[in-house]
Design a protein around this motif. Structure first.
Motif, mmCIF file in Angstrom:
data_model
loop_
_atom_site.group_PDB
_atom_site.id
_atom_site.type_symbol
_atom_site.label_atom_id
_atom_site.label_comp_id
_atom_site.label_asym_id
_atom_site.label_seq_id
_atom_site.Cartn_x
_atom_site.Cartn_y
_atom_site.Cartn_z
ATOM 1 N N LEU A 138 0.850 -1.187 0.000
ATOM 2 C CA LEU A 138 0.000 0.000 0.000
ATOM 3 C C LEU A 138 0.888 1.240 0.000
ATOM 4 C CD1 LEU A 138 -2.612 -1.043 2.716
ATOM 5 C CD2 LEU A 138 -2.858 -1.138 0.239
ATOM 6 N N PRO A 139 0.544 2.251 -0.811
ATOM 7 C CA PRO A 139 1.336 3.484 -0.757
ATOM 8 C C PRO A 139 1.105 4.191 0.569
ATOM 9 C CG PRO A 139 -0.521 3.728 -2.261
ATOM 10 C CD PRO A 139 -0.518 2.307 -1.791
ATOM 11 N N ALA A 140 2.169 4.761 1.112
ATOM 12 C CA ALA A 140 2.085 5.509 2.367
ATOM 13 C C ALA A 140 2.600 6.916 2.116
ATOM 14 C CB ALA A 140 2.899 4.819 3.451
ATOM 15 N N HIS A 141 1.895 7.912 2.621
ATOM 16 C CA HIS A 141 2.256 9.309 2.405
ATOM 17 C C HIS A 141 2.303 10.025 3.748
ATOM 18 C CE1 HIS A 141 1.535 8.730 -1.876
ATOM 19 N NE2 HIS A 141 0.454 8.074 -1.507
ATOM 20 N N ASP A 142 3.303 10.829 3.951
ATOM 21 C CA ASP A 142 3.435 11.616 5.170
ATOM 22 C C ASP A 142 2.552 12.859 5.037
ATOM 23 O OD1 ASP A 142 4.371 13.611 7.053
ATOM 24 O OD2 ASP A 142 6.148 12.375 7.335
ATOM 25 N N ALA A 143 1.602 13.026 5.942
ATOM 26 C CA ALA A 143 0.671 14.154 5.876
ATOM 27 C C ALA A 143 1.400 15.489 5.958
ATOM 28 C CB ALA A 143 -0.371 14.050 6.982
ATOM 29 N N ARG A 144 2.496 15.556 6.695
ATOM 30 C CA ARG A 144 3.258 16.814 6.801
ATOM 31 C C ARG A 144 3.877 17.192 5.467
ATOM 32 N NH1 ARG A 144 1.356 18.996 11.282
ATOM 33 N NH2 ARG A 144 1.475 17.578 13.029
ATOM 34 N N ILE A 145 4.249 16.197 4.666
ATOM 35 C CA ILE A 145 4.774 16.492 3.330
ATOM 36 C C ILE A 145 3.640 16.948 2.418
ATOM 37 C CG2 ILE A 145 5.850 15.479 1.269
ATOM 38 C CD1 ILE A 145 7.498 13.734 3.214
ATOM 39 N N LEU A 146 2.482 16.292 2.506
ATOM 40 C CA LEU A 146 1.333 16.693 1.684
ATOM 41 C C LEU A 146 0.908 18.129 1.968
ATOM 42 C CD1 LEU A 146 -0.942 13.517 1.847
ATOM 43 C CD2 LEU A 146 0.422 14.311 -0.099
#
Length: 53
Positions: free
Chosen positions: A15-23
């Motif tokens: 599953l792709p994981a994304h850091d909310a702080r980067i978004l």
């Protein structure tokens, strides 16, 4: 973007994981588009995520 990889021999899907702080580029809001609709991702003061249309 951070990718989570399964353990070798595991049937767990990747599953792709994304850091909310980067978004949010270090802020607390980001817009996410899906099929012509725009959603707002917000990081609260308590560090929780809210996604609204």
């Amino acid at each position: 973007m951070n990718m989570t990889l399964p353990m070798p021999g595991s049937a767990t899907p990747v599953l792709p994981a994304h850091d909310a702080r980067i978004l949010t580029r270090g802020g607390n809001l980001a817009q996410i588009d899906l099929d012509g609709q725009t959603y707002t991702l917000r990081i609260t003061r308590q560090g929780k995520l809210i996604l609204t249309k």
